[in-house]
Write a protein that holds these residues in place. Structure first.
Motif, mmCIF file in Angstrom:
data_model
loop_
_atom_site.group_PDB
_atom_site.id
_atom_site.type_symbol
_atom_site.label_atom_id
_atom_site.label_comp_id
_atom_site.label_asym_id
_atom_site.label_seq_id
_atom_site.Cartn_x
_atom_site.Cartn_y
_atom_site.Cartn_z
ATOM 1 N N LYS A 315 -2.538 0.559 4.390
ATOM 2 C CA LYS A 315 -3.838 1.211 4.832
ATOM 3 C C LYS A 315 -3.897 2.638 3.740
ATOM 4 C CE LYS A 315 -2.927 1.331 9.687
ATOM 5 N NZ LYS A 315 -2.690 2.590 10.832
ATOM 6 N N ASN A 316 -5.450 2.467 3.332
ATOM 7 C CA ASN A 316 -6.166 3.096 3.004
ATOM 8 C C ASN A 316 -6.424 4.567 3.187
ATOM 9 O OD1 ASN A 316 -8.059 2.861 4.262
ATOM 10 N ND2 ASN A 316 -9.467 1.824 2.489
ATOM 11 N N LYS A 317 -6.896 5.496 2.561
ATOM 12 C CA LYS A 317 -7.232 6.814 3.141
ATOM 13 C C LYS A 317 -8.144 7.221 4.087
ATOM 14 C CE LYS A 317 -10.713 7.911 -0.671
ATOM 15 N NZ LYS A 317 -11.113 8.998 -1.523
ATOM 16 N N GLU A 319 -7.820 4.498 6.399
ATOM 17 C CA GLU A 319 -6.774 3.425 7.722
ATOM 18 C C GLU A 319 -7.778 2.715 8.457
ATOM 19 O OE1 GLU A 319 -4.396 4.933 10.201
ATOM 20 O OE2 GLU A 319 -4.438 6.389 7.953
ATOM 21 N N ARG A 320 -7.936 2.040 7.107
ATOM 22 C CA ARG A 320 -8.059 0.350 6.690
ATOM 23 C C ARG A 320 -7.155 -0.855 5.716
ATOM 24 N NH1 ARG A 320 -12.782 -0.669 3.807
ATOM 25 N NH2 ARG A 320 -12.402 -3.421 4.731
ATOM 26 N N THR A 346 3.664 0.657 10.525
ATOM 27 C CA THR A 346 1.924 0.461 10.818
ATOM 28 C C THR A 346 1.343 0.948 9.625
ATOM 29 O OG1 THR A 346 1.725 2.656 10.887
ATOM 30 C CG2 THR A 346 2.743 1.118 13.253
ATOM 31 N N GLU A 347 2.005 1.181 8.396
ATOM 32 C CA GLU A 347 1.311 1.201 6.637
ATOM 33 C C GLU A 347 0.816 0.461 6.532
ATOM 34 O OE1 GLU A 347 -0.185 4.205 6.552
ATOM 35 O OE2 GLU A 347 0.634 4.531 9.212
ATOM 36 N N SER A 348 1.550 -1.126 6.461
ATOM 37 C CA SER A 348 1.435 -2.067 5.899
ATOM 38 C C SER A 348 1.708 -3.503 6.515
ATOM 39 C CB SER A 348 2.280 -2.236 4.641
ATOM 40 O OG SER A 348 3.345 -2.659 4.771
#
Length: 471
Positions: A315-317, A319-320, A346-348
């Motif tokens: 996820k980038n800043k 949230e995509r 949930t971040e990758s």
């Protein structure tokens, strides 16, 4: 072209151009059809550099999707059954691949008057039209902006204006390429070009250069291609390779526009043959001596390409999810947590190829452990230019049993252990800095020490904030 060469020359289905290493450690050059007929007899692709091999591998995978995936493959069970049947045969169904490719034979000519392979035959006219539209002039200089092969050859990748100090090619090898060499580097340039295509300004590097590429390696080339023959996404939906508007490059009409924003492909064979550059090769006396290059296809900035199976997603800043790029100084084992994501993360998102291998776990008993390989190009921003500065290659051998969902607890234990290992290494670095300071060394000019101090200060601030202490 000097006018003496035939209009159609060097068909990639029939002419040898793909370099492989056999089981006897011999190097051979095969055509596409030869490769599929004898893939079980080869260890691996063995081109000039690893990024060239992955570009060729994706072409071969697209052919497999076209040959084997039909409209009858509708569910996960259908996909696994197809894959298992192919895997058990231990070599490709050559007749099916040949039958699939035969109608597209004319699309695989490296040189063709209207549809050369992975090229744009009318690139010159389109470049002229673009210049006229941009400058508002009725006529422009007829001089073509031909690039030398020094930038086409990825193992040299030398500027036309500045020579490398220790080049990998010398003499005539810097001025011309054989047809097999040119075919290999054509795929590489399409995928990994920097922003040397000045017309129009590229929307970034080539598509493959925007990914942290990962693939699974088998005991021979047949197994490697099969392990990366991904048929299902992480939502357990079969990739719709039968969709009318999502086809392989050779199944679609040739696009002659200089640049084009395209929708997200659903079919793997469409994504695997992404044309992120428009290229046209110049041949003289049976050698390739230069090329023309412009921008090609690209995706919208907000496009979600989660059906790309050969990369980790983070996820980038905003949230995509975006592809996670390999870092040259960051070993692959340190990214184990991204490679085999647990539910709580949930971040990758794990690569699609790893998720697919999880579904195939029962079929992988005979090839444990698994070899997961990382390939990529490292770019550097220099003024307005983006340049390739290095190529990345790494691998990680893991026990295939870890792919089973029932072993998620072990994955978490491994992740925790790796995290503690990194923290221990950081502590050792901090201890070394403390010793230097205690011995009277002045560390004001030590960039490494400055970075360590900055990180320590950040950690201390975070810790105090957690304790509700304001500094």
């Amino acid at each position: 072209m000097d006018g003496k060469e035939p209009e159609m020359e060097f068909n990639l289905l029939d002419e040898p151009w793909i370099v492989v290493k056999t089981k006897a450690n011999e190097t051979k050059t095969w055509s596409i059809l030869e490769l599929f007929e004898h893939a079980h007899e080869a260890q691996e692709l063995a081109g000039e550099i690893p990024t060239q091999d992955i570009a060729i591998m994706r072409l071969l995978l697209a052919i497999m999707h076209g040959a084997f995936v039909t409209e009858n493959i509708e569910t996960v069970d259908d996909a696994i059954e197809l894959w298992t049947d192919l895997w058990k045969e231990k070599q490709f169904r050559f007749d099916e691949i040949k039958a699939y490719l035969e109608p597209y034979h004319d699309r695989f000519w490296l040189f063709h008057p209207t549809q050369p392979f992975y090229q744009s035959a009318h690139i010159q006219q389109n470049m002229d039209a673009y210049k006229i539209a941009k400058t508002k002039k009725e006529t422009i200089s007829s001089k073509s902006n031909w690039k030398t092969i020094a930038r086409l050859a990825g193992d040299l990748f030398q500027s036309d204006n500045k020579q490398r100090l220790f080049p990998t090619r010398t003499g005539e090898a810097q001025k011309e390429l054989t047809y097999p060499e040119a075919a290999r580097w054509l795929l590489h340039l399409n995928g990994f070009d920097d922003n040397s295509a000045k017309m129009p300004t590229p929307k970034g590097t080539g598509y493959l250069g925007q990914l942290g590429l990962l693939y699974a390696r088998g005991r021979n080339l047949f197994e490697t291609l099969m392990l990366n023959f991904v048929l299902v996404d992480d939502r357990d939906e079969v990739f719709a390779d039968g969709e009318e508007n999502s086809k392989a490059y050779w199944e679609k009409p040739v696009c002659e526009t200089i640049e084009r924003e395209i929708p997200q492909p659903r079919a793997q064979k469409d994504l695997l043959t992404m044309q992120s550059r428009r290229i046209f090769l110049r041949r003289e006396h049976n050698m390739v001596t230069g090329y023309l290059l412009t921008m090609g296809d690209y995706f919208a900035k907000d496009a979600s390409l989660l059906n790309e199976t050969m990369t980790v997603w983070i996820k980038n800043k905003f949230e995509r999810f975006i592809p996670k790029i390999h870092r040259p100084a960051y070993q692959m084992w340190r990214d184990f947590s991204s490679l085999l994501c647990v539910k709580e993360n949930t971040e990758s998102k794990m690569p699609g190829v790893i998720y697919w291998l999880q579904l195939l776990d029962d079929n992988l008993e005979e090839i444990k452990p698994l070899n997961i390989c990382a390939i990529g190009a490292s770019y550097e921003q220099k003024s307005t230019a983006i340049q390739i500065v290095d190529y990345i290659q790494d691998s990680l051998v893991i026990n295939a049993s870890l792919l089973a969902k029932m072993n998620e607890i072990w994955i978490q234990e491994i992740i925790n252990t790796l995290k503690k290992t990194e923290e221990a290494v950081d502590s050792l670095g901090d201890f070394a800095i403390d010793i230097k300071e205690a011995s009277g060394d002045n560390l004001d000019g030590d960039d490494f020490a400055k970075k360590k101090r900055k990180r320590l200060k950040k950690r201390l601030k975070t810790l105090l904030e957690k304790m509700d202490i304001i500094i």
